[in-house]
Design a protein around this motif. Structure first.
Motif, PDB file in Angstrom:
ATOM      1  N   ALA A 168      42.223  47.182  44.934  1.00 31.21           N
ATOM      2  CA  ALA A 168      42.129  45.732  45.098  1.00 31.21           C
ATOM      3  C   ALA A 168      40.907  45.433  45.963  1.00 31.21           C
ATOM      4  CB  ALA A 168      43.401  45.185  45.720  1.00 31.21           C
ATOM      5  N   GLY A 169      40.704  44.158  46.291  1.00 29.45           N
ATOM      6  CA  GLY A 169      39.537  43.754  47.065  1.00 29.45           C
ATOM      7  C   GLY A 169      39.861  43.630  48.535  1.00 29.45           C
ATOM      8  N   LYS A 170      40.240  42.421  48.972  1.00 29.00           N
ATOM      9  CA  LYS A 170      40.535  42.213  50.389  1.00 29.00           C
ATOM     10  C   LYS A 170      41.934  42.688  50.762  1.00 29.00           C
ATOM     11  CE  LYS A 170      41.930  37.370  49.697  1.00 29.00           C
ATOM     12  NZ  LYS A 170      41.626  35.960  50.060  1.00 29.00           N
ATOM     13  N   TYR A 171      42.757  42.981  49.769  1.00 29.64           N
ATOM     14  CA  TYR A 171      44.109  43.468  50.034  1.00 29.64           C
ATOM     15  C   TYR A 171      44.174  44.985  49.832  1.00 29.64           C
ATOM     16  CZ  TYR A 171      45.509  38.582  49.970  1.00 29.64           C
ATOM     17  OH  TYR A 171      45.625  37.234  50.246  1.00 29.64           O
ATOM     18  N   PRO A 172      45.178  45.613  50.420  1.00 30.15           N
ATOM     19  CA  PRO A 172      45.354  47.047  50.181  1.00 30.15           C
ATOM     20  C   PRO A 172      45.623  47.307  48.699  1.00 30.15           C
ATOM     21  CG  PRO A 172      46.656  46.344  52.072  1.00 30.15           C
ATOM     22  CD  PRO A 172      46.158  45.102  51.398  1.00 30.15           C
ATOM     23  N   PRO A 173      45.362  48.521  48.239  1.00 32.47           N
ATOM     24  CA  PRO A 173      45.636  48.846  46.840  1.00 32.47           C
ATOM     25  C   PRO A 173      47.114  48.688  46.514  1.00 32.47           C
ATOM     26  CG  PRO A 173      45.179  50.833  48.114  1.00 32.47           C
ATOM     27  CD  PRO A 173      44.830  49.680  48.986  1.00 32.47           C
ATOM     28  N   VAL A 174      47.382  48.429  45.256  1.00 28.79           N
ATOM     29  CA  VAL A 174      48.760  48.339  44.779  1.00 28.79           C
ATOM     30  C   VAL A 174      49.184  49.728  44.323  1.00 28.79           C
ATOM     31  CG1 VAL A 174      50.290  47.342  43.027  1.00 28.79           C
ATOM     32  CG2 VAL A 174      48.521  45.925  44.114  1.00 28.79           C
ATOM     33  N   PHE A 290      36.341  48.921  31.622  1.00 29.43           N
ATOM     34  CA  PHE A 290      37.058  47.808  31.027  1.00 29.43           C
ATOM     35  C   PHE A 290      36.454  46.457  31.399  1.00 29.43           C
ATOM     36  CE2 PHE A 290      39.922  51.363  31.540  1.00 29.43           C
ATOM     37  CZ  PHE A 290      40.584  51.428  30.325  1.00 29.43           C
ATOM     38  N   ARG A 291      36.037  46.331  32.672  1.00 29.63           N
ATOM     39  CA  ARG A 291      35.397  45.106  33.129  1.00 29.63           C
ATOM     40  C   ARG A 291      34.693  45.423  34.440  1.00 29.63           C
ATOM     41  NH1 ARG A 291      39.972  40.760  34.900  1.00 29.63           N
ATOM     42  NH2 ARG A 291      38.098  39.453  34.838  1.00 29.63           N
ATOM     43  N   PRO A 292      33.777  44.576  34.916  1.00 33.86           N
ATOM     44  CA  PRO A 292      33.114  44.854  36.190  1.00 33.86           C
ATOM     45  C   PRO A 292      34.133  45.033  37.315  1.00 33.86           C
ATOM     46  CG  PRO A 292      31.956  43.102  35.037  1.00 33.86           C
ATOM     47  CD  PRO A 292      33.215  43.368  34.254  1.00 33.86           C
ATOM     48  N   VAL A 293      33.859  45.987  38.198  1.00 33.95           N
ATOM     49  CA  VAL A 293      34.798  46.316  39.264  1.00 33.95           C
ATOM     50  C   VAL A 293      35.097  45.114  40.141  1.00 33.95           C
ATOM     51  CG1 VAL A 293      35.138  47.711  41.330  1.00 33.95           C
ATOM     52  CG2 VAL A 293      34.171  48.758  39.291  1.00 33.95           C
ATOM     53  N   ASP A 294      34.050  44.357  40.525  1.00 35.45           N
ATOM     54  CA  ASP A 294      34.270  43.209  41.409  1.00 35.45           C
ATOM     55  C   ASP A 294      35.179  42.171  40.758  1.00 35.45           C
ATOM     56  OD1 ASP A 294      32.726  44.358  43.339  1.00 35.45           O
ATOM     57  OD2 ASP A 294      30.921  43.193  42.907  1.00 35.45           O
ATOM     58  N   ASP A 295      35.020  41.961  39.454  1.00 36.86           N
ATOM     59  CA  ASP A 295      35.889  41.015  38.749  1.00 36.86           C
ATOM     60  C   ASP A 295      37.338  41.491  38.792  1.00 36.86           C
ATOM     61  OD1 ASP A 295      33.699  39.513  38.144  1.00 36.86           O
ATOM     62  OD2 ASP A 295      33.642  40.008  36.005  1.00 36.86           O
ATOM     63  N   PHE A 296      37.524  42.771  38.532  1.00 35.73           N
ATOM     64  CA  PHE A 296      38.876  43.322  38.541  1.00 35.73           C
ATOM     65  C   PHE A 296      39.510  43.168  39.915  1.00 35.73           C
ATOM     66  CE2 PHE A 296      41.728  46.918  39.423  1.00 35.73           C
ATOM     67  CZ  PHE A 296      42.658  46.762  38.405  1.00 35.73           C
ATOM     68  N   LYS A 297      38.766  43.531  40.976  1.00 33.87           N
ATOM     69  CA  LYS A 297      39.316  43.449  42.329  1.00 33.87           C
ATOM     70  C   LYS A 297      39.633  42.007  42.710  1.00 33.87           C
ATOM     71  CE  LYS A 297      37.395  47.642  44.385  1.00 33.87           C
ATOM     72  NZ  LYS A 297      36.532  48.188  45.461  1.00 33.87           N
ATOM     73  N   ASP A 301      43.347  40.752  43.721  1.00 33.57           N
ATOM     74  CA  ASP A 301      43.677  39.960  44.908  1.00 33.57           C
ATOM     75  C   ASP A 301      44.464  38.709  44.518  1.00 33.57           C
ATOM     76  OD1 ASP A 301      42.432  41.746  46.591  1.00 33.57           O
ATOM     77  OD2 ASP A 301      40.573  40.600  46.764  1.00 33.57           O
ATOM     78  N   ASN A 302      44.031  38.064  43.433  1.00 32.59           N
ATOM     79  CA  ASN A 302      44.735  36.880  42.953  1.00 32.59           C
ATOM     80  C   ASN A 302      46.160  37.238  42.531  1.00 32.59           C
ATOM     81  OD1 ASN A 302      44.701  34.034  42.198  1.00 32.59           O
ATOM     82  ND2 ASN A 302      44.812  34.766  40.082  1.00 32.59           N
ATOM     83  N   TRP A 303      46.315  38.399  41.895  1.00 35.63           N
ATOM     84  CA  TRP A 303      47.647  38.868  41.479  1.00 35.63           C
ATOM     85  C   TRP A 303      48.542  39.057  42.701  1.00 35.63           C
ATOM     86  CZ3 TRP A 303      51.035  42.820  42.230  1.00 35.63           C
ATOM     87  CH2 TRP A 303      52.002  43.052  41.247  1.00 35.63           C
ATOM     88  N   VAL A 304      48.001  39.734  43.720  1.00 42.69           N
ATOM     89  CA  VAL A 304      48.775  39.986  44.937  1.00 42.69           C
ATOM     90  C   VAL A 304      49.199  38.673  45.588  1.00 42.69           C
ATOM     91  CG1 VAL A 304      48.671  40.905  47.285  1.00 42.69           C
ATOM     92  CG2 VAL A 304      47.762  42.258  45.379  1.00 42.69           C
ATOM     93  N   GLU A 305      48.255  37.733  45.719  1.00 42.10           N
ATOM     94  CA  GLU A 305      48.562  36.457  46.378  1.00 42.10           C
ATOM     95  C   GLU A 305      49.637  35.679  45.624  1.00 42.10           C
ATOM     96  OE1 GLU A 305      44.865  34.417  46.747  1.00 42.10           O
ATOM     97  OE2 GLU A 305      44.201  35.607  48.480  1.00 42.10           O
ATOM     98  N   ARG A 306      49.531  35.679  44.302  1.00 40.90           N
ATOM     99  CA  ARG A 306      50.526  34.911  43.530  1.00 40.90           C
ATOM    100  C   ARG A 306      51.924  35.498  43.680  1.00 40.90           C
ATOM    101  NH1 ARG A 306      53.821  32.273  42.500  1.00 40.90           N
ATOM    102  NH2 ARG A 306      54.278  30.927  40.711  1.00 40.90           N
ATOM    103  N   PHE A 307      52.010  36.811  43.645  1.00 48.40           N
ATOM    104  CA  PHE A 307      53.325  37.433  43.772  1.00 48.40           C
ATOM    105  C   PHE A 307      53.863  37.344  45.203  1.00 48.40           C
ATOM    106  CE2 PHE A 307      52.406  38.822  39.600  1.00 48.40           C
ATOM    107  CZ  PHE A 307      53.605  39.163  39.006  1.00 48.40           C
ATOM    108  N   LYS A 308      52.972  37.431  46.192  1.00 50.43           N
ATOM    109  CA  LYS A 308      53.424  37.275  47.581  1.00 50.43           C
ATOM    110  C   LYS A 308      53.937  35.869  47.836  1.00 50.43           C
ATOM    111  CE  LYS A 308      53.597  39.407  50.716  1.00 50.43           C
ATOM    112  NZ  LYS A 308      54.800  40.168  51.202  1.00 50.43           N
ATOM    113  N   ASN A 309      53.416  34.918  47.090  1.00 49.25           N
ATOM    114  CA  ASN A 309      53.813  33.522  47.282  1.00 49.25           C
ATOM    115  C   ASN A 309      54.937  33.101  46.344  1.00 49.25           C
ATOM    116  OD1 ASN A 309      51.995  32.895  49.392  1.00 49.25           O
ATOM    117  ND2 ASN A 309      50.321  32.726  47.906  1.00 49.25           N
TER     118      ASN A 309
END
Length: 360
Positions: A168-174, A290-297, A301-309
């Motif tokens: 992930a980016g700013k969050y720890p890896p899943v 599959f896609r640029p690394v920065d886009d994936f990360k 991060d968006n995935w993590v935030e949505r599930f945390k919320n």
């Protein structure tokens, strides 16, 4: 519960020295210790230094080669089969994962099936190696037959863990790291050492009836697949465990099903093996395949935030992201030390006296 708090440095040094005392070369000893300490740091106490005496006992039975010649026995551009030469899985699996990562760097993905190995510690350690290269990692292993397939009273499968590691980016890896049984055998061992019962749905007795006694395995009982019973989806746990068994050993030439050798030294391996040792399966995939690394990360991060919320059922119990508790434990224990339950500490003190190696 009675704990002894030990520093990471003290435990790491002690573990390295014990491995070297049984003939493991220095670099391999450091690697093996790193796998065990990562488990303890991440709060997976059942697979850390609690297992150290078990490896020593297997070495005493000449079932572990302390200085293996790990080699590729079959290979394509993106796949390989590795023979672990009866080495510590704590050493064999990281070497195999490095091969997977090297193949992924060149060809986009790398897939390694391993035979002739031993217990490899926590699956997360090996999958997480891929994160350093912005890759998705995967690892799994078969294990001693302690689990009954759905509708059976016979032990035919291991706890057969599987792990995926996603950067992930700013969050720890899943980190999705789990046994395909209702519980890992190490949790039973901890319950036995602390003299506590286990939850309903983890284990059945030799007649196929549910039990909360952690010693039931000794009496001919069995762990249950993930899901515990057919009503709650145990056939899904059975299918996942079967997948691990097939990829780890049917594919590599290792032992599978009831022929997998036991981790405990007082039990002899089957007299009619169908392969060599325990098997693992490891993989690495380049995200930028599959896609640029920065886009994936960013989207991770968006995935993590949505599930945390996610709206919780109980405000005091928010959604927990896979790997989140282990990350928190590692941050805490890296600073404050590792709590070791008294029975494990006594095991370590026994090793200390046996090899004349200081523990603390």
């Amino acid at each position: 519960m009675d704990y002894v708090n030990l520093s990471e440095e003290a435990l790491r040094t002690f573990t390295i020295n014990i491995f070297q005392a049984i003939g493991v070369p220095p670099d391999d000893a450091r690697q093996a210790a790193d796998v065990l300490l990562k488990s303890d740091l991440r709060g997976i106490d059942s697979h850390g230094v609690a297992r150290l005496s078990g490896y020593v006992r297997l070495w005493e039975k000449e079932r572990i080669n302390p200085d293996p010649k790990v080699r590729i026995v079959h290979e394509t551009h993106s796949t390989a089969t590795v023979d672990g030469d009866s080495g510590l899985g704590l050493v064999v699996a990281p070497k195999a994962m490095k091969i997977a990562i090297e193949k992924a760097e060149e060809h986009g993905s790398g897939w390694i099936s391993v035979r002739n190995s031993n217990h490899f510690g926590i699956a997360a350690y090996h999958a997480m190696m891929a994160l350093e290269k912005d890759m998705i990692g995967m690892s799994m292993t078969n294990a001693s037959p302690l689990v009954s397939p759905t509708f059976s009273a016979e032990r035919l499968l291991g706890t057969n863990p599987i792990c995926y590691a996603f950067p992930a980016g700013k969050y720890p890896p899943v980190i999705v790291d789990m046994a395909t049984a209702a519980a890992a055998n190490g949790k039973l061992e901890i319950a036995q050492r602390t003299e506590t019962t286990i939850p309903e749905g983890w284990i059945q007795n030799k007649h196929g009836h549910s039990s909360t006694d952690p010693t039931e395995l000794r009496k001919g009982g069995a762990l249950l697949p993930l899901g515990s019973n057919p009503t709650h989806g145990s056939h899904k746990g059975f299918c996942l465990s079967a997948t691990v068994d097939i990829l780890s050993s049917v594919l590599s030439g290792g032992n599978y099903g009831p022929w997998v050798p036991p981790f405990v030294a007082f039990l002899e391996p089957p007299s009619d093996p169908v392969g060599l040792g325990i098997g693992h399966f490891l993989g690495a995939m380049r995200v930028d395949g599959f896609r640029p690394v920065d886009d994936f990360k960013q989207h991770m991060d968006n995935w993590v935030e949505r599930f945390k919320n996610a709206r919780p059922i109980d405000e005091s119990r928010p959604v927990v992201i896979p790997g989140e508790p282990e990350t928190a434990a590692e941050q805490d224990r890296s600073i404050n030390g590792i709590p070791v339950i008294r029975p494990v500490y006594e095991d370590l003190k026994h090793l200390s006296r046996k090899f004349n190696i200081a523990l603390d």
